[in-house]
Motif scaffolding. Structure first.
Motif, mmCIF file in Angstrom:
data_model
loop_
_atom_site.group_PDB
_atom_site.id
_atom_site.type_symbol
_atom_site.label_atom_id
_atom_site.label_comp_id
_atom_site.label_asym_id
_atom_site.label_seq_id
_atom_site.Cartn_x
_atom_site.Cartn_y
_atom_site.Cartn_z
ATOM 1 N N LEU A 1 71.440 42.524 38.116
ATOM 2 C CA LEU A 1 71.969 43.104 36.890
ATOM 3 C C LEU A 1 73.497 43.189 36.896
ATOM 4 C CD1 LEU A 1 70.666 44.134 34.313
ATOM 5 C CD2 LEU A 1 70.782 46.445 35.231
ATOM 6 N N SER B 1 70.725 48.384 31.045
ATOM 7 C CA SER B 1 70.284 48.884 32.352
ATOM 8 C C SER B 1 69.159 49.897 32.199
ATOM 9 C CB SER B 1 71.460 49.502 33.100
ATOM 10 O OG SER B 1 72.015 50.594 32.376
ATOM 11 N N HIS C 1 73.435 52.296 35.173
ATOM 12 C CA HIS C 1 73.137 53.247 34.101
ATOM 13 C C HIS C 1 73.989 54.505 34.238
ATOM 14 C CE1 HIS C 1 70.517 54.528 30.827
ATOM 15 N NE2 HIS C 1 70.422 55.714 31.401
ATOM 16 N N ALA D 1 69.854 48.909 38.562
ATOM 17 C CA ALA D 1 69.742 49.383 37.185
ATOM 18 C C ALA D 1 70.179 50.834 37.078
ATOM 19 C CB ALA D 1 68.301 49.220 36.687
#
Length: 664
Positions: free
Chosen positions: A364, A243, A196, A192
């Motif tokens: 993700l 995210s 990001h 994440a």
């Protein structure tokens, strides 16, 4: 706001707001409070988050300018050169800030006595070489210095693309920093954070580039460039928002956590993100098209200055969050089980038949890949349909089916249990390298993109141009050679499982992501050379394809038998130390995994052989022999035919668009 004023004030607004927010966040959240034991002093406590802030801001200038320039500007012209110069200057700041961060991290973690003596230098050297965090900042610093030189030296398309890829890769190690390594959901938190950081850098750096090149572009060029950047920013916003939500969920853990200092700083960042999203939607729908008018232009660039302030707010809050303890109880307990020690997560319950459906552990990265892959494919099909063109339904069905299976393998029961059971790991490997590529290849995504994405006529490169460049590149010519693709496909099995690459994929989540991508691409290339609709420079005659496929099947079966004959456990300190009390014993489970590779793994290969045979039966033998002889002489027969077909389709599409415009 005038162009000169915005170019001067834009970076100043960004940095000033970011610093002010960071200082407030550290004071409010306690991220710079003195430690009870071994306090490193105020310089390290305050200087470390400030240095990290400048790393983040400089990373945006380094990465975002390159990526945005590659999709919005024309190589060889002054705006493109300005983007490369800005990237080089940002990389220089990034290098200094990364080196400072590494040094202050050493001071913060070990609290050594600062001196010019050899003892201090030896301590610092061991930190940079022997510890993971030290190596991370050392690699990041060296990469930043390399990009500083390369971005200043290159000026053409391909070298700039390679520098952009290197710049993006430089940001990946930064995702392993912060609190992620201390949390039970380590893999989720790391991915994440990586997902990001990178799109946020592209978003912010792209906006800064639009400010820098504004005086160098005419009004129509500004409208075009901003429209293209708006598309990049929209994709980046979606990835950053999703995210960031996942990362916040890992850190906060509960609704009560939102009222903690960590939650308050996080809420400030969320407000800034939502405001930037609303501004972006307003730009896209209302203002960009009206930039030709002076009033709209002044209002637009005034809002850009406001957006830079919001980005500074979000950047400062993000840097403060990295130093603020999260309220989540996801921190690993002191008394950890063997599974928690190895994987960072508790041992899952026994793998029962129903858990093959109900067990999920979303990755993700691949969730984004599946989502965007489905969206852009369906958007292309819809665009063709609106033009009156047909796209075979079976291709769409197989493409979506392949993506669905990919989502399940990377986020379902396979991903949830592959770290604990070798047999489940082998099931995922077989699906990634054989079943999923077979479905995706039939979907013909390159052909769809070449037909659906609008061609650019101003010398810049968009998605269509970059995709076709990749298809025609020398690297693609080598990788899509049937013998090379077969060698990569079968050789990867032996190299991966009989070297430390397998161990790396288990211990390091980035290694796991590399493994997934590698086997998916290797399988895709091999299937493409056999039955693909998309172009490759050269294909074997159908009889040669079947012979090659039989050879690969034999080597694949031999690999499975070799696994079954193993007398010892592969990566014994991992699979043999999980403390698992359910399922087969580790060695028997490994034997089962070899059987899966030998038997179940051959099913997609058999389907592939049937597909080749069906294509062969449908082809005209005389025409095929003529094409094969011509391909032997030139190596470009199918590629030339594909290019000619694309040219005809593009001409027809242009006529259809012109007729639609005339009717409107």
């Amino acid at each position: 706001m005038t162009p000169r004023a915005l170019r001067a004030l834009g970076p100043a607004i960004l940095v000033t707001v970011a610093l002010a927010t960071l200082i407030w966040g550290l004071a409010f959240g306690g991220g710079a409070e003195p430690l009870v034991i071994a306090d490193p002093g105020p310089v390290a406590r305050w200087g470390l988050p400030i240095a990290k802030l400048f790393v983040n801001l400089a990373a945006a200038g380094m990465v975002g300018t390159l990526v945005t320039a590659l999709f919005t500007l024309k190589a060889g012209e002054r705006p493109f050169d300005t983007a490369l110069d800005a990237s080089s200057a940002s990389a220089a700041v990034f290098t200094v800030a990364a080196a400072t961060t590494g040094f202050l991290t050493f001071m913060d973690a070990f609290n050594p006595v600062l001196s010019l003596g050899p003892e201090f230098g030896a301590q610092l050297g061991r930190f940079l070489i022997d510890t993971e965090v030290g190596r991370t900042w050392l690699i990041t610093t060296i990469s930043g210095a390399t990009i500083t030189v390369l971005a200043f030296a290159v000026r053409s398309w391909t070298p700039s693309l390679l520098v952009a890829i290197l710049a993006i890769a430089t940001l990946v190690p930064m995702g392993t920093q912060g609190h992620s390594g201390e949390e039970a959901n380590h893999n989720i938190a790391v991915m994440a954070l990586v997902m990001h950081i990178i799109p946020a850098a592209i978003w912010l750096g792209g906006l800064m580039l639009m400010v820098l090149v504004r005086p160098l572009l005419s009004r129509p060029q500004q409208v075009t460039a901003l429209g293209r950047y708006s598309t990049i920013a929209l994709v980046a916003f979606i990835v950053v928002a999703v995210s960031g939500t996942v990362r916040a969920w890992v850190g906060v853990g509960s609704w009560e956590g939102l009222f903690s200092p960590y939650g308050v700083i996080l809420a400030l960042k969320i407000v800034a993100l939502v405001a930037m999203g609303l501004l972006g939607a307003y730009y896209r729908r209302r203002l960009i098209a009206g930039l030709a008018h002076d009033d709209s232009s002044r209002r637009f660039w005034g809002l850009v200055a406001f957006e830079l302030a919001l980005m500074g707010l979000a950047s400062g809050a993000a840097a403060a969050l990295a130093r603020t303890p999260p309220p989540s109880d996801a921190v690993l307990p002191l008394g950890r089980t063997p599974a928690e020690y190895l994987t960072g997560a508790p041992l899952p319950p026994e793998l029962t038949p129903e858990r093959w459906v109900t067990a999920w552990e979303i990755d993700l990265l691949w969730a984004f890949a599946v989502g965007f892959g489905a969206f852009f494919y369906l958007a292309g099909v819809r665009r063709l349909a609106r033009r009156g063109d047909r796209w075979p339904v079976h291709r769409t069905v197989l493409w979506l089916g392949g993506l669905t299976l990919l989502l399940w393998v990377t986020g379902g029961a396979v991903n949830a249990y592959q770290d604990y059971l070798f047999s489940v790991h082998m099931i995922g490997h077989m699906l990634l390298s054989m079943a999923i590529p077979l479905m995706l290849v039939v979907g013909a995504p390159v052909t769809l993109a070449a037909r659906a994405i609008q061609r650019r006529d101003d010398g810049t490169r968009g998605g269509r141009e970059w995709i076709l460049w990749a298809v025609h590149s020398p690297i693609a010519r080598v990788l899509t050679n049937p013998f090379v693709a077969a060698a990569i496909f079968i050789g990867s099995l032996w190299v991966f499982y009989y070297t430390d690459l397998f161990r790396w994929s288990l211990y390091d989540h980035l290694g796991h992501e590399w493994m997934t991508a590698h086997f998916l691409i290797a399988g895709y290339l091999f299937a493409l050379t056999l039955i693909g609709v998309d172009p490759v420079p050269w294909r074997l005659p159908y009889a040669g394809r079947l012979v090659l496929l039989v050879g690969v099947m034999a080597m694949h079966a031999f690999f499975g038998i070799a696994i079954m004959m193993q007398s010892g456990l592969m990566v014994a300190e991992w699979f043999g130390s999980m403390g698992r009390t359910w399922g087969l014993p580790p060695l028997e489970d490994q034997y089962l995994g070899g059987g899966i590779a030998w038997s179940v793994g051959e099913i997609p290969t058999l389907v592939l052989a049937i597909a080749v045979a069906v294509q062969w039966s449908r082809s005209d033998e005389r025409t095929q022999r003529r094409r094969d002889r011509h391909a032997d002489r030139t190596g470009d027969a199918e590629l030339e035919e594909y290019n000619a077909r694309l040219a005809r389709l593009a001409e027809r599409d242009a006529r259809a668009e012109q007729e639609q415009a005339t009717r409107r």
